[in-house]
Motif scaffolding. Structure first.
Motif, short mmCIF file in Angstrom:
data_model
loop_
_atom_site.label_atom_id
_atom_site.label_comp_id
_atom_site.label_asym_id
_atom_site.label_seq_id
_atom_site.Cartn_x
_atom_site.Cartn_y
_atom_site.Cartn_z
N LEU A 89 1.01 -0.95 0.02
CA LEU A 89 -0.15 0.33 -0.12
C LEU A 89 1.04 1.06 0.31
O LEU A 89 1.34 1.14 1.12
CB LEU A 89 -0.57 -0.11 1.35
CG LEU A 89 -1.71 -1.15 1.09
CD1 LEU A 89 -2.90 -0.70 0.02
CD2 LEU A 89 -1.84 -2.44 1.30
N SER A 90 0.75 2.02 -1.21
CA SER A 90 1.56 3.06 -1.87
C SER A 90 1.08 3.97 -1.92
O SER A 90 0.10 3.91 -3.26
CB SER A 90 2.92 2.17 -1.30
OG SER A 90 3.59 3.50 -2.44
N ILE A 135 -5.09 3.72 -2.57
CA ILE A 135 -5.66 4.24 -2.55
C ILE A 135 -6.76 5.23 -2.99
O ILE A 135 -7.73 5.66 -3.24
CB ILE A 135 -7.03 3.77 -1.68
CG1 ILE A 135 -6.36 5.04 -0.19
CG2 ILE A 135 -6.65 2.20 -1.25
CD1 ILE A 135 -7.18 4.62 1.06
N GLY A 136 -5.96 6.21 -3.84
CA GLY A 136 -6.32 7.74 -4.45
C GLY A 136 -5.12 8.57 -4.15
O GLY A 136 -3.62 7.60 -3.33
N TYR A 138 -3.94 10.71 -2.73
CA TYR A 138 -3.59 11.39 -1.56
C TYR A 138 -3.11 10.99 -0.02
O TYR A 138 -2.66 9.97 -0.52
CB TYR A 138 -5.11 12.58 -0.37
CG TYR A 138 -6.39 10.94 -0.28
CD1 TYR A 138 -6.67 10.81 -1.61
CD2 TYR A 138 -5.82 9.90 0.39
CE1 TYR A 138 -7.84 9.73 -1.85
CE2 TYR A 138 -6.49 8.90 0.58
CZ TYR A 138 -7.73 8.79 -0.51
OH TYR A 138 -8.44 7.43 -0.88
N LEU A 140 -1.80 9.60 2.84
CA LEU A 140 -1.65 9.17 4.75
C LEU A 140 -0.50 8.90 5.17
O LEU A 140 0.54 8.61 4.72
CB LEU A 140 -2.71 7.83 4.34
CG LEU A 140 -4.39 7.04 3.42
CD1 LEU A 140 -4.80 5.14 3.70
CD2 LEU A 140 -5.09 8.35 4.39
N1 ADE Z 1 0.23 5.37 2.04
C1 ADE Z 1 -0.09 6.21 1.98
N2 ADE Z 1 -0.96 7.21 1.34
C2 ADE Z 1 -1.54 6.23 0.85
C3 ADE Z 1 -2.14 5.52 -0.09
N3 ADE Z 1 -3.03 6.68 -1.29
N4 ADE Z 1 -2.55 4.51 -0.86
C4 ADE Z 1 -2.59 3.77 -0.52
N5 ADE Z 1 -1.42 3.47 0.26
C5 ADE Z 1 -1.14 4.83 1.17
#
Ligand code: ADE
Length: 233
Positions: A89-90, A135-136, A138, A140
């Motif tokens: 996840l990134s 996942i988008g 932005y 996290l």
């Molecule tokens: N880790 C930090 N931001 C992320 C994102 N937008 N999607 C998946 N993993 C994440």
């Protein structure tokens, strides 16, 4: 075959199951329709302090997860021969889509590595064949919430999880359109009435109204989706 098996590698295993233990996914977890396993990345850390990260080669801000630590954890939870995809996840990843979610739900499970810090050493990504998923657009503070989002989206599609198996087929993205507007009682609310057609009992007209409503909404909010489905109808 159901029994989706999710293995999450994280520095914060206490975040799980979190919201996945509640409601639809929580009930399905209790019912054994899917399985959740967490692996504490620090257990694979180096030295007295169990270090999992180090400073970036070439300098700069932030820390990078070490390739040896990551590879050991991935191989511990998913030895050679495990058919499950390995996801990282990134925010750098390919955007997650409903089509990918459906493909994952049709498979045996997934290994999910939650990134933290600036990133993961590129050699671990290549050596472990990690597929980067976002996942988008932005950022996290870590991949844990993203992993939960992905798992939630998958689990609700597993056989036996949703009450009505048809209800998923017509929702946003499965048709390539956003969902039409919804109404329920009361008939008048704050000076606004339910559109007459929806109360007419004429199912063909109701269907046509919903299609047009969905198309207009999609055109206004997500013209990219409309462009991607030219020729569908
Ligand atoms: N880790 C930090 N931001 C992320 C994102 N937008 N999607 C998946 N993993 C994440």
């Amino acid at each position: 075959m159901s029994g989706f098996h999710a293995s999450v590698i994280t520095l914060y295993p206490e975040m799980f199951p979190g919201p996945l233990g509640v409601s639809l996914s929580g009930k399905a977890l209790e019912d054994g329709l899917w399985r959740l396993e967490t692996l504490f990345l620090r257990d694979f850390g180096r030295g007295r302090h169990r270090a999992v990260d180090d400073t970036p080669a070439g300098g700069g801000a932030g820390m990078v997860l070490r390739p040896d630590v990551v590879a050991e954890a991935v191989e511990a939870v998913s030895p050679e021969g495990d058919a499950r995809p390995r996801l990282l996840l990134s925010p750098r990843g390919r955007p997650l889509t409903q089509a990918r979610v459906r493909a994952l739900a049709d498979g045996p499970g997934a290994v999910l590595l939650c990134g933290r810090f600036e990133g993961v050493d590129q050699r671990a990504i290549e050596h472990c064949r990690l597929e980067e998923v976002s996942i988008g657009d932005y950022v996290l503070s870590g991949g844990e919430l993203a992993a939960m989002v992905l798992i939630d989206a998958v689990v609700r599609l597993l056989p036996g999880v949703m009450g009505n198996p048809l209800s998923g087929a017509f929702e946003s993205f499965e048709t390539g359109l956003l969902e039409h507007d919804h109404y329920t009682r009361p008939r008048d609310f704050a000076g606004r009435a339910i559109p007459d057609i929806l109360l007419s009992g004429d199912h063909a007209k109701i269907e046509a109204w919903r299609r047009e409503n969905a198309r207009a909404l999609t055109g206004a909010r997500r013209p990219d989706l409309l462009a991607g489905r030219r020729g569908h109808d």
